[in-house]
Scaffold this motif. Structure first.
Motif, PDB file in Angstrom:
ATOM      1  N   CYS A  71      27.164  38.053  38.394  1.00 11.04           N
ATOM      2  CA  CYS A  71      26.896  38.334  39.813  1.00 11.04           C
ATOM      3  C   CYS A  71      27.076  39.806  40.169  1.00 11.04           C
ATOM      4  CB  CYS A  71      27.797  37.468  40.692  1.00 11.04           C
ATOM      5  SG  CYS A  71      27.636  35.702  40.343  1.00 11.04           S
ATOM      6  N   ASN A  72      27.448  40.609  39.168  1.00 14.42           N
ATOM      7  CA  ASN A  72      27.502  42.069  39.326  1.00 14.42           C
ATOM      8  C   ASN A  72      28.411  42.540  40.459  1.00 14.42           C
ATOM      9  OD1 ASN A  72      25.560  42.506  37.215  1.00 14.42           O
ATOM     10  ND2 ASN A  72      23.964  41.879  38.664  1.00 14.42           N
ATOM     11  N   PHE A  73      29.600  41.947  40.562  1.00 14.21           N
ATOM     12  CA  PHE A  73      30.549  42.423  41.563  1.00 14.21           C
ATOM     13  C   PHE A  73      31.072  43.805  41.165  1.00 14.21           C
ATOM     14  CE2 PHE A  73      30.671  38.254  43.437  1.00 14.21           C
ATOM     15  CZ  PHE A  73      31.025  38.518  44.757  1.00 14.21           C
ATOM     16  N   PRO A  74      31.122  44.740  42.114  1.00 18.16           N
ATOM     17  CA  PRO A  74      31.517  46.121  41.808  1.00 18.16           C
ATOM     18  C   PRO A  74      33.031  46.312  41.745  1.00 18.16           C
ATOM     19  CG  PRO A  74      30.969  45.950  44.115  1.00 18.16           C
ATOM     20  CD  PRO A  74      30.718  44.580  43.523  1.00 18.16           C
ATOM     21  N   CYS A  75      33.719  45.402  41.073  1.00 16.50           N
ATOM     22  CA  CYS A  75      35.160  45.543  40.874  1.00 16.50           C
ATOM     23  C   CYS A  75      35.521  44.840  39.572  1.00 16.50           C
ATOM     24  CB  CYS A  75      35.955  44.972  42.056  1.00 16.50           C
ATOM     25  SG  CYS A  75      35.498  43.299  42.533  1.00 16.50           S
ATOM     26  N   SER A  76      36.724  45.052  39.104  1.00 14.57           N
ATOM     27  CA  SER A  76      37.121  44.532  37.801  1.00 14.57           C
ATOM     28  C   SER A  76      37.348  43.025  37.845  1.00 14.57           C
ATOM     29  CB  SER A  76      38.407  45.219  37.340  1.00 14.57           C
ATOM     30  OG  SER A  76      39.485  44.839  38.179  1.00 14.57           O
ATOM     31  N   SER A  77      37.343  42.409  36.669  1.00 13.30           N
ATOM     32  CA  SER A  77      37.636  40.979  36.572  1.00 13.30           C
ATOM     33  C   SER A  77      39.036  40.675  37.092  1.00 13.30           C
ATOM     34  CB  SER A  77      37.509  40.505  35.120  1.00 13.30           C
ATOM     35  OG  SER A  77      36.172  40.568  34.683  1.00 13.30           O
ATOM     36  N   ALA A  78      39.976  41.598  36.846  1.00 13.96           N
ATOM     37  CA  ALA A  78      41.353  41.398  37.311  1.00 13.96           C
ATOM     38  C   ALA A  78      41.410  41.362  38.838  1.00 13.96           C
ATOM     39  CB  ALA A  78      42.249  42.506  36.771  1.00 13.96           C
ATOM     40  N   THR A  79      40.659  42.262  39.483  1.00 17.40           N
ATOM     41  CA  THR A  79      40.621  42.283  40.951  1.00 17.40           C
ATOM     42  C   THR A  79      40.000  40.998  41.489  1.00 17.40           C
ATOM     43  OG1 THR A  79      40.461  44.698  41.001  1.00 17.40           O
ATOM     44  CG2 THR A  79      39.737  43.511  42.968  1.00 17.40           C
ATOM     45  N   ILE A  80      38.908  40.573  40.861  1.00 17.06           N
ATOM     46  CA  ILE A  80      38.262  39.324  41.280  1.00 17.06           C
ATOM     47  C   ILE A  80      39.221  38.151  41.094  1.00 17.06           C
ATOM     48  CG2 ILE A  80      36.367  37.720  40.832  1.00 17.06           C
ATOM     49  CD1 ILE A  80      34.707  40.141  39.901  1.00 17.06           C
ATOM     50  N   ARG A  81      39.941  38.152  39.976  1.00 18.61           N
ATOM     51  CA  ARG A  81      40.891  37.073  39.696  1.00 18.61           C
ATOM     52  C   ARG A  81      41.978  37.017  40.771  1.00 18.61           C
ATOM     53  NH1 ARG A  81      40.929  37.997  34.774  1.00 18.61           N
ATOM     54  NH2 ARG A  81      42.700  39.423  34.626  1.00 18.61           N
ATOM     55  N   ASN A  82      42.458  38.174  41.198  1.00 23.52           N
ATOM     56  CA  ASN A  82      43.476  38.223  42.253  1.00 23.52           C
ATOM     57  C   ASN A  82      42.930  37.705  43.583  1.00 23.52           C
ATOM     58  OD1 ASN A  82      45.452  39.261  40.556  1.00 23.52           O
ATOM     59  ND2 ASN A  82      44.944  41.399  41.037  1.00 23.52           N
TER      60      ASN A  82
END
Length: 239
Positions: free
Chosen positions: A34-45
Motif C-alpha cells: 500500500c506504499n505507506f510513507p513510513c516504516s513498518s515499525a511506525t505502522i505497527r505502532n
C-alpha cells in the motif's frame, strides 16, 4: 477517541484491504503493498494504538489486524462524509429500466431489482412491497462464494439473521430515500457477523418499497451503498 490523520488513513486502508482479501492485514503488507510513507515499525505502532482504541482486533498472535464493528463504522461514516458516490445509474438502467416502467407487475419488478442488485453486489438482495405483501430475494449463488460461508456455523447464523430480518422488516426505523447501514452488533435482528444496507423508497402511485443488501460483515460497503443510492435516484426519476 479521536484519531490522528495517519491513524485514520491506516484504519481506512486496513478496512479496504480486509474487505477485498478476507485475511488479517499486517504492517509489512501495508508497507509493501500500500506504499505507506513510513516504516513498518511506525505502522505497527499505529496498528497497536488502533487496537487499544478498539478499531481493530488481533485474531491470532502472529497475524495482522482485522476491523472491529467500531472500525467498520468509522470506515462507513467516512464514505457518507466524503460523499463521493460512484454512479451506477447507467448500469442499473440497462438492467432494470424496462421493468420499472411497467408498474402493474410488482412481482416482476421485485424479482428484477433483487436479481440485479445481487449480481452487482455479490451479496443477497431483497425487495419488499408491504402493500402487496411481496418479498423477493436473490443472490444465494453470489453470496455463498464468500469465504465466510465455508463455515457451517456461519451459514446457520446467516439463515437465522435472514429469518429475523424478514419477520421484523416492517418494524425497522428508517428515513425514506436514505441509505441505512447496520454493521455486525448494530443489527437489531441478530448480533452476528453480518452487515445490512437498507433503504425505503416510493414508486409512482404511492407504491412503497424496501430494498436491502445482506452479506458478510466485511461486505464491500462503498460499492453497495453506491448501488442503493443510484437505484433511489432512478426510482425518483420515475415519479
Amino acid at each position: 477517541m479521536t484519531l490522528s490523520e495517519r491513524q485514520a488513513k491506516i484504519l481506512q486502508e486496513v478496512c479496504q484491504q480486509y474487505i477485498k482479501r478476507a485475511f488479517p492485514i499486517s504492517s509489512q503488507f501495508l508497507k509493501e503493498k500500500c506504499n505507506f510513507p513510513c516504516s513498518s515499525a511506525t505502522i505497527r505502532n499505529e496498528l497497536l494504538a488502533l487496537e487499544k482504541k478498539h478499531y481493530l482486533s488481533h485474531p491470532y498472535i502472529s497475524s495482522g489486524r482485522i476491523p472491529t464493528d467500531k472500525g467498520y463504522r468509522f470506515f462507513v461514516d467516512k464514505i457518507f462524509e466524503e460523499g463521493r458516490f460512484l454512479d451506477f445509474q447507467a448500469r442499473l438502467k440497462k438492467e432494470i429500466f424496462s421493468e420499472l416502467k411497467n408498474l402493474s407487475d410488482i412481482l416482476k419488478i421485485s424479482q428484477k431489482i433483487s436479481q440485479t442488485l445481487s449480481k452487482l453486489s455479490s451479496n443477497l438482495a431483497l425487495t419488499y412491497f408491504p402493500e402487496e405483501e411481496i418479498l423477493w430475494k436473490e443472490g444465494w449463488e453470489e453470496v455463498i462464494k464468500e469465504p465466510e460461508f465455508q463455515n457451517i456455523q456461519y451459514w446457520q447464523e446467516f439463515l437465522v439473521t435472514l429469518n429475523e430480518f424478514e419477520k421484523n422488516i416492517e418494524k425497522l426505523e428508517w428515513e425514506e430515500k436514505k441509505v441505512k447501514v447496520y454493521i455486525g452488533q448494530e443489527n437489531p435482528f441478530s448480533k452476528k457477523e453480518i452487515s445490512v444496507i437498507i433503504t425505503k423508497t416510493s414508486f409512482p402511485r404511492k407504491k412503497e418499497a424496501m430494498i436491502a443488501i445482506l452479506g458478510p460483515k466485511r461486505m464491500d460497503f462503498k460499492r453497495n451503498i453506491c448501488l442503493v443510492n443510484s437505484l433511489i435516484k432512478i426510482i425518483d426519476n420515475l415519479i
